[in-house]
Scaffold this motif. Structure first.
Motif, mmCIF file in Angstrom:
data_model
loop_
_atom_site.group_PDB
_atom_site.id
_atom_site.type_symbol
_atom_site.label_atom_id
_atom_site.label_comp_id
_atom_site.label_asym_id
_atom_site.label_seq_id
_atom_site.Cartn_x
_atom_site.Cartn_y
_atom_site.Cartn_z
ATOM 1 N N PRO A 206 32.888 18.612 25.309
ATOM 2 C CA PRO A 206 32.487 17.358 25.608
ATOM 3 C C PRO A 206 30.732 17.458 25.494
ATOM 4 O O PRO A 206 30.147 16.176 25.254
ATOM 5 C CB PRO A 206 32.522 17.339 27.111
ATOM 6 N N GLY A 207 30.120 18.641 25.774
ATOM 7 C CA GLY A 207 28.824 18.755 25.633
ATOM 8 C C GLY A 207 28.303 20.111 25.489
ATOM 9 O O GLY A 207 29.169 21.062 25.340
ATOM 10 N N TYR A 208 27.010 20.463 25.100
ATOM 11 C CA TYR A 208 26.570 21.617 24.721
ATOM 12 C C TYR A 208 26.676 22.752 26.098
ATOM 13 O O TYR A 208 26.830 23.746 25.925
ATOM 14 C CB TYR A 208 25.008 21.594 24.472
ATOM 15 N N PRO A 209 26.338 22.248 27.222
ATOM 16 C CA PRO A 209 26.686 23.200 28.377
ATOM 17 C C PRO A 209 28.046 23.678 28.542
ATOM 18 O O PRO A 209 28.130 24.646 28.773
ATOM 19 C CB PRO A 209 26.514 22.167 29.573
ATOM 20 N N GLN A 210 29.035 22.948 28.246
ATOM 21 C CA GLN A 210 30.483 23.353 28.054
ATOM 22 C C GLN A 210 30.774 24.317 26.827
ATOM 23 O O GLN A 210 31.397 25.181 26.950
ATOM 24 C CB GLN A 210 31.425 22.100 27.864
ATOM 25 N N VAL A 211 29.898 24.219 25.751
ATOM 26 C CA VAL A 211 29.901 24.990 24.676
ATOM 27 C C VAL A 211 29.354 26.396 24.873
ATOM 28 O O VAL A 211 29.873 27.693 24.801
ATOM 29 C CB VAL A 211 29.179 24.614 23.417
ATOM 30 N N ALA A 212 28.218 26.332 25.693
ATOM 31 C CA ALA A 212 27.597 27.391 26.142
ATOM 32 C C ALA A 212 28.694 28.414 27.155
ATOM 33 O O ALA A 212 28.515 29.587 27.069
ATOM 34 C CB ALA A 212 26.388 27.386 27.171
#
Length: 344
Positions: A206-212
């Protein structure tokens, strides 16, 4: 004494007379348009200006738009209102701006809205290069190739060459994450794959925080993250920064080498945001808006705010932004075609 020369007057037929009269009236009408047009643009703006943002409040585009709203209001003498029209990766807001006819609506956009939107999804209802007119490129930022601190099949440390060699050896056993199909992180990683021979599998989030978080949990081996997020994770001792996707080092992450330094050819990839207006907006109004936005973007106060938001301020001319749109569309369009990337 010389006799005066008499001009011979040819008879004018009724049809010729009508034709000349019609041409004369058309000429007078054409001459009247610029005067009326100039008067209307001199009175502009006559009501609040709207900046449409295709992302929610608190997002990076929203923060950038709000950074400009107050100084732009002071320059124009009218309120400036931010409207968040969220959805489809910002394309709903972009389509709204493209169709606006009130001469008081502009938009703050990310790369994809002005470049590859139509290439990724032919069903997108607007054409970025025909329906939107560039005003100014606001800010740019490279992405940072980021990885977990310790991996069983890659050496520790931040050496880009050693990490990419391990990635190439791992092939499709590795995965990389992005905020979705067609994002700069997705297209950029596919471009990096073409330049280096690495072959990790794409996993959208969904977004970069979830990727991290997925990297911290061991589900991903690599990702291109925005500098602010990447450096926060590095400071916490959770992720390591391998290299930036720029021709040289970036002021946003000066301690991180560029992937170009590691021998990756022709990889100069940046996120950026920009203001654009409906193509139907009168040129004189677009020029006034562009000049105001450029002036604001180049003030020390706004440059510092943009830097804190993770952007290196630019404030380009409309022509500079148009050139950037064409260049990025060509570069990323080739990747999209070669890799057969389509919206899911």
């Amino acid at each position: 004494m010389a006799r005066p020369r008499l001009e011979r007057k040819l008879p004018v037929s009724r049809s010729n007379f009508r034709l000349r009269r019609s041409l004369a009236l058309s000429l007078l009408a054409a001459l009247a348009v610029p005067a009326s047009y100039a008067a209307s643009t001199q009175k502009w703006p006559v009501k609040p200006l709207r900046i449409v943002v295709g992302f929610p409040g608190g997002s990076s585009p929203d923060l950038t738009a709000r950074t400009f709203s107050e100084p732009l209001s002071k320059m124009l003498g009218q309120p400036v209102i931010i409207e968040n029209k969220v959805g489809a990766g910002g394309n709903i807001g972009a389509d709204y701006v493209a169709k606006a006819k009130d001469d008081h609506t502009i938009g703050l956009f990310i790369n994809g809205n002005l470049t590859i939107a139509k290439l990724i999804n032919p069903r997108v209802p607007y054409d970025p290069q025909k329906d939107l007119a560039p005003l100014t490129l606001v800010g740019v930022s490279p992405l940072v190739l980021t990885a977990p601190m310790h991996m069983s099949d890659a050496p520790d440390g931040n050496d880009p060459r050693a990490f990419l060699a391990a990635a190439k050896k791992a092939g499709d056993k590795w995965s990389y994450g992005t905020p979705g199909v067609g994002t700069v992180g997705h297209i950029g990683t596919e471009l990096m794959k073409a330049r280096t021979g690495v072959a990790p599998v794409h996993v959208p989030y969904p977004g970069y925080p979830q990727v991290a978080q997925a990297m911290l949990g061991g589900q991903l081996q690599m990702s291109l993250l925005p500098p602010a997020l990447a450096q926060a994770q590095e400071k916490a001792g959770k992720l390591r920064l391998i290299g930036v996707t720029a021709a040289g080092r970036s002021t946003l992450a000066p301690h991180v080498p560029s992937l170009a330094e590691a021998g990756v050819p022709d990889l100069n990839l940046e996120m950026w945001n920009a203001f654009a207006a409906p193509a139907s907006m009168p040129a004189a109004i677009r020029t006034r808006l562009s000049n105001a936005l450029i002036e604001i973007a180049r003030t020390p106060e706004v440059r510092e705010k943009l830097f804190q938001q993770g952007w290196q301020a630019v404030g380009s001319s409309p022509e500079g932004l148009a050139n950037r749109i064409r260049s990025d569309t060509a570069t990323m369009g080739k990747v999209i075609k070669d890799q057969n990337i389509r919206a899911e």
